[in-house]
Design an enzyme around this catalytic site. Structure first.
Site, PDB file in Angstrom:
ATOM      1  N   PRO A 100     -13.518  33.632  53.584  1.00 36.92           N
ATOM      2  CA  PRO A 100     -11.496  33.179  53.177  1.00 36.92           C
ATOM      3  C   PRO A 100     -10.771  33.296  54.337  1.00 36.92           C
ATOM      4  CG  PRO A 100     -12.746  35.376  52.709  1.00 36.92           C
ATOM      5  CD  PRO A 100     -13.254  34.844  53.580  1.00 36.92           C
ATOM      6  N   GLU A 101      -9.902  32.197  54.533  1.00 34.48           N
ATOM      7  CA  GLU A 101      -9.210  32.240  55.181  1.00 34.48           C
ATOM      8  C   GLU A 101      -7.232  32.587  53.873  1.00 34.48           C
ATOM      9  OE1 GLU A 101      -8.321  29.426  58.231  1.00 34.48           O
ATOM     10  OE2 GLU A 101     -11.103  28.345  58.161  1.00 34.48           O
ATOM     11  N   LYS A 133      -4.715  37.578  55.440  1.00 34.87           N
ATOM     12  CA  LYS A 133      -6.184  37.581  54.306  1.00 34.87           C
ATOM     13  C   LYS A 133      -6.435  39.040  54.070  1.00 34.87           C
ATOM     14  CE  LYS A 133      -8.222  34.222  58.327  1.00 34.87           C
ATOM     15  NZ  LYS A 133      -8.245  34.522  59.863  1.00 34.87           N
ATOM     16  N   ARG A 184     -16.391  29.284  68.644  1.00 38.21           N
ATOM     17  CA  ARG A 184     -16.021  29.016  67.926  1.00 38.21           C
ATOM     18  C   ARG A 184     -16.727  27.291  66.719  1.00 38.21           C
ATOM     19  NH1 ARG A 184     -13.753  33.376  64.693  1.00 38.21           N
ATOM     20  NH2 ARG A 184     -14.736  32.015  62.661  1.00 38.21           N
TER      21      ARG A 184
END
Length: 287
Positions: A2-3, A58, A277
DNA sequence: AAGAGGCCCTGATAGC
DNA sequence: TGCTATCAGGGCCTCT
């Protein structure tokens, strides 16, 4: 997982159900999340009314009476499910984020209300729960995080100040929560695509127009994602609804090797590991 | 002292 | 089929 947009979706659906509802019981099956859930969490929460659920970045913020709160962070793999107390085991009749079925494992926390319960599931256990006792502490908790993209503080002036004396690339800055709160690995790639900026570009080389583009597109991408119900990366089998829809709008994320979606651009989407990333970008139109 | 990299953890998938 | 390696949406800590 989740962002900011996904957490916003969870917040909205939670709010509809548990606002002004009294917690009857809390069951913790596994306290060992990234931060250990405190021993007194059950006592702390039981018999209290949840005033409302809010969100910063978040983080989910549960408001309780007398200026007490608790935070929930979903980490990488956390989800919240609502289960009818009568049905209990099999189906959730409402999916908060992306699963209409309650997973069989890793249901670590149950918060039980009169007619239903919410269940926190998190295979990787990178999420956490945290008790916050005063409004002051709540404020303090987020004090070293940057503004959200929607905040008017997130402007050109702020960007220019942050750029000073830094030798970092723009992708790294965008997912740095001290710079701006709520953008994660997916949306960073998408924002830079719309801004036509190469993720590897050092921020000291960004001109005024670049910065403005990044600010505007940050708002744009996140708002659009919220409108679409967030992004669901992993596909579900056997179901028809409840999936977020923004993954269908991805321009670059997980589109390695495909042709750039920009009209008249013949570039190809590349994947590159930047600061550990995965990062996706068009090798032609992102300069 | 800014910035790169490792680490927490499990599960899905790819490759052999 | 079954093993091993790699990777995953986050954030914090430790090195240099």
């Amino acid at each position: 997982m989740p962002e900011l947009p996904e957490v916003e979706i969870v917040k909205k659906s939670l709010n509809k159900k548990i606002r002004q509802k009294k917690v009857k019981k809390v069951i913790i099956k596994n306290r060992n999340l990234r931060i250990k859930i405190p021993r007194n969490f059950e006592k702390f929460l039981e018999n209290k009314i949840i005033d409302k659920v809010s969100r910063f970045s978040k983080y989910l913020i549960f408001y309780l009476p007398n200026n007490e709160f608790f935070l929930v962070h979903l980490g990488m793999s956390g989800t919240i499910h609502l289960v009818d107390n009568k049905i209990k085991k099999d189906f959730t009749n409402l999916s908060f984020y992306n699963s209409p079925f309650l997973p069989k494992e890793h249901n670590h926390v149950e918060i039980i209300f009169d007619k239903f319960r919410i269940i926190y599931n998190d295979p990787r256990r990178f999420g956490f729960f945290q008790i916050i006792k005063t409004t002051h502490n709540l404020k303090k908790r987020f004090s070293n995080l940057g503004p959200e993209p929607f905040d008017k503080k997130f402007n050109l002036n702020y960007f220019n100040k942050f750029k000073k004396n830094k030798n970092r690339n723009i992708k790294n800055i965008l997912i740095d929560q001290k710079f701006v709160s709520g953008i994660g690995n997916i949306y960073a790639s998408e924002i830079l695509f719309l801004s036509r900026i190469n993720p590897n570009k050092k921020i000291k080389f960004l001109n005024k127009k670049d910065c403005i583009q990044i600010i505007l597109n940050s708002k744009k991408v996140l708002l659009k994602a919220i409108q679409k119900g967030g992004s669901s990366i992993r596909d579900f089998k056997n179901i028809d609804g409840y999936k977020g829809g923004f993954q269908d709008n991805f321009n670059v994320y997980q589109r390695e090797g495909l042709i750039c979606k920009r009209t008249n651009c013949k570039g190809m989407v590349k994947k590159k590991i930047i600061n550990n990333r995965s990062t996706f970008f068009c090798n032609f139109c992102q300069k």
